[in-house]
Motif scaffolding. Structure first.
Motif, mmCIF file in Angstrom:
data_model
loop_
_atom_site.group_PDB
_atom_site.id
_atom_site.type_symbol
_atom_site.label_atom_id
_atom_site.label_comp_id
_atom_site.label_asym_id
_atom_site.label_seq_id
_atom_site.Cartn_x
_atom_site.Cartn_y
_atom_site.Cartn_z
ATOM 1 N N GLU A 88 0.829 -1.212 0.000
ATOM 2 C CA GLU A 88 0.000 0.000 0.000
ATOM 3 C C GLU A 88 0.863 1.262 0.000
ATOM 4 N N ASN A 89 1.910 1.309 0.830
ATOM 5 C CA ASN A 89 2.710 2.530 0.964
ATOM 6 C C ASN A 89 3.438 2.925 -0.318
ATOM 7 N N THR A 90 3.863 1.962 -1.120
ATOM 8 C CA THR A 90 4.584 2.291 -2.363
ATOM 9 C C THR A 90 3.731 2.092 -3.614
ATOM 10 N N LYS A 91 2.510 1.583 -3.442
ATOM 11 C CA LYS A 91 1.607 1.311 -4.582
ATOM 12 C C LYS A 91 2.283 0.385 -5.594
ATOM 13 N N GLN A 92 2.822 -0.713 -5.073
ATOM 14 C CA GLN A 92 3.483 -1.701 -5.918
ATOM 15 C C GLN A 92 2.931 -3.088 -5.624
ATOM 16 N N ILE A 93 3.008 -3.943 -6.633
ATOM 17 C CA ILE A 93 2.612 -5.336 -6.498
ATOM 18 C C ILE A 93 3.848 -6.181 -6.744
ATOM 19 N N GLU A 94 4.124 -7.077 -5.817
ATOM 20 C CA GLU A 94 5.240 -8.000 -5.960
ATOM 21 C C GLU A 94 4.673 -9.351 -6.385
ATOM 22 N N CYS A 95 5.139 -9.870 -7.501
ATOM 23 C CA CYS A 95 4.658 -11.139 -8.045
ATOM 24 C C CYS A 95 5.802 -12.150 -8.029
ATOM 25 N N HIS A 96 5.588 -13.252 -7.334
ATOM 26 C CA HIS A 96 6.571 -14.328 -7.311
ATOM 27 C C HIS A 96 6.044 -15.466 -8.165
ATOM 28 N N ILE A 97 6.831 -15.857 -9.164
ATOM 29 C CA ILE A 97 6.491 -16.978 -10.029
ATOM 30 C C ILE A 97 7.731 -17.855 -10.096
ATOM 31 N N GLY A 137 14.910 -7.468 -9.399
ATOM 32 C CA GLY A 137 15.672 -6.305 -8.962
ATOM 33 C C GLY A 137 16.310 -5.498 -10.075
ATOM 34 N N GLU A 138 16.091 -5.859 -11.328
ATOM 35 C CA GLU A 138 16.656 -5.091 -12.445
ATOM 36 C C GLU A 138 15.958 -3.746 -12.569
ATOM 37 N N LYS A 139 16.483 -2.890 -13.421
ATOM 38 C CA LYS A 139 15.888 -1.580 -13.657
ATOM 39 C C LYS A 139 14.471 -1.737 -14.213
ATOM 40 N N ALA A 140 13.536 -0.925 -13.712
ATOM 41 C CA ALA A 140 12.135 -0.985 -14.151
ATOM 42 C C ALA A 140 12.009 -0.530 -15.599
ATOM 43 N N ARG A 141 11.126 -1.199 -16.319
ATOM 44 C CA ARG A 141 10.841 -0.811 -17.705
ATOM 45 C C ARG A 141 9.325 -0.718 -17.878
ATOM 46 N N ALA A 142 8.912 -0.021 -18.911
ATOM 47 C CA ALA A 142 7.482 0.181 -19.146
ATOM 48 C C ALA A 142 6.813 -1.127 -19.549
ATOM 49 N N LEU A 143 5.597 -1.319 -19.081
ATOM 50 C CA LEU A 143 4.792 -2.455 -19.519
ATOM 51 C C LEU A 143 4.373 -2.240 -20.968
ATOM 52 N N ALA A 144 4.060 -3.289 -21.675
ATOM 53 C CA ALA A 144 3.627 -3.168 -23.068
ATOM 54 C C ALA A 144 2.328 -2.369 -23.160
ATOM 55 N N TYR A 145 1.435 -2.567 -22.179
ATOM 56 C CA TYR A 145 0.166 -1.839 -22.110
ATOM 57 C C TYR A 145 0.012 -1.294 -20.699
ATOM 58 N N PRO A 146 -0.464 -0.078 -20.547
ATOM 59 C CA PRO A 146 -0.647 0.471 -19.196
ATOM 60 C C PRO A 146 -1.633 -0.367 -18.386
ATOM 61 N N LEU A 147 -1.380 -0.435 -17.083
ATOM 62 C CA LEU A 147 -2.296 -1.119 -16.177
ATOM 63 C C LEU A 147 -3.623 -0.374 -16.139
ATOM 64 N N VAL A 148 -4.680 -1.100 -15.844
ATOM 65 C CA VAL A 148 -6.001 -0.490 -15.712
ATOM 66 C C VAL A 148 -6.515 -0.807 -14.311
ATOM 67 N N ASN A 149 -6.944 0.227 -13.603
ATOM 68 C CA ASN A 149 -7.557 0.041 -12.295
ATOM 69 C C ASN A 149 -9.059 0.211 -12.487
ATOM 70 N N LYS A 150 -9.765 -0.900 -12.457
ATOM 71 C CA LYS A 150 -11.201 -0.897 -12.723
ATOM 72 C C LYS A 150 -11.900 -1.452 -11.479
ATOM 73 N N GLU A 151 -12.656 -0.618 -10.806
ATOM 74 C CA GLU A 151 -13.375 -1.016 -9.595
ATOM 75 C C GLU A 151 -12.435 -1.638 -8.567
ATOM 76 N N ASN A 152 -11.300 -0.960 -8.319
ATOM 77 C CA ASN A 152 -10.277 -1.395 -7.359
ATOM 78 C C ASN A 152 -9.666 -2.752 -7.681
ATOM 79 N N THR A 153 -9.663 -3.114 -8.933
ATOM 80 C CA THR A 153 -9.003 -4.327 -9.397
ATOM 81 C C THR A 153 -8.008 -3.933 -10.482
ATOM 82 N N ILE A 154 -6.772 -4.414 -10.339
ATOM 83 C CA ILE A 154 -5.730 -4.103 -11.314
ATOM 84 C C ILE A 154 -5.796 -5.122 -12.446
#
Length: 180
Positions: free
Chosen positions: A105-114, A132-149
């Motif tokens: 919540e504090n950084t508005k980030q999602i950590e995904c472990h696969i 941990g590599e440098k962040a890059r842009a996603l192919a398509y922007p995320l969409v926040n729809k009804e509090n769901t990413i």
């Protein structure tokens, strides 16, 4: 002497071909092979339809809280939490790669472990970093729809280590999907 050598070689070839043919007739069993060095997972195709809250894995349907939808350009957007929930539900039954999803919540980030791969998704600027590599842009922007990413199928493929050029459309069932 030559006839004996030829006979032995022919017997060997026939036996080898027969064994190989028998192996080819055996169905491929989805299982996990482990050894001291690595774990190998046979991938499963997780599929879903736009505007349906059912995700399908190996013929089994999993109901979700949200449904994927198509963008105007044809890219499908997937509810990220629902995707991970389905994988977690089916993980042991289908020997899937272990995964986890953590919201900060504090950084508005999602950590995904696969499996051994860790992705960090930055919500506000639609960027992703791997292990941990440098962040890059996603192919398509995320969409926040009804509090769901929602994240694009193309970006999901990258998170799972797949190439998007692989088959992500199940024509027979009219579903989109990703190898997990």
């Amino acid at each position: 002497m030559n006839k004996k050598i030829v006979a032995v070689l022919l017997s060997f070839m026939i036996f080898t071909i027969n064994c190989y043919a028998n192996e080819m007739q055996q169905p491929i069993v989805n299982t996990v092979i482990t050894n001291d060095y690595d774990t190998v997972y046979f991938p499963k195709f997780l599929s879903f339809e736009a505007k349906s809250n059912l995700f399908y894995l190996e013929g089994e349907a999993f109901e979700t809280n949200h449904y994927p939808y198509l963008l105007e350009n044809g890219m499908i957007m997937i509810p990220l939490r629902d995707l991970f929930d389905v994988i977690r539900k089916a993980e042991k039954t289908y020997h899937l790669t272990a995964c986890d999803l953590i919201w900060y919540e504090n950084t508005k980030q999602i950590e995904c472990h696969i499996a051994q791969r860790c992705s960090m998704i930055q919500i506000e600027n639609s960027k992703i970093s791997f292990n941990g590599e440098k962040a890059r842009a996603l192919a398509y922007p995320l969409v926040n729809k009804e509090n769901t990413i929602y994240i694009s199928l193309k970006d999901i493929a990258v998170m799972f280590g797949n190439s998007f050029s692989q088959n992500f459309y199940d024509i027979e069932n009219n579903r989109f999907g990703v190898w997990v």
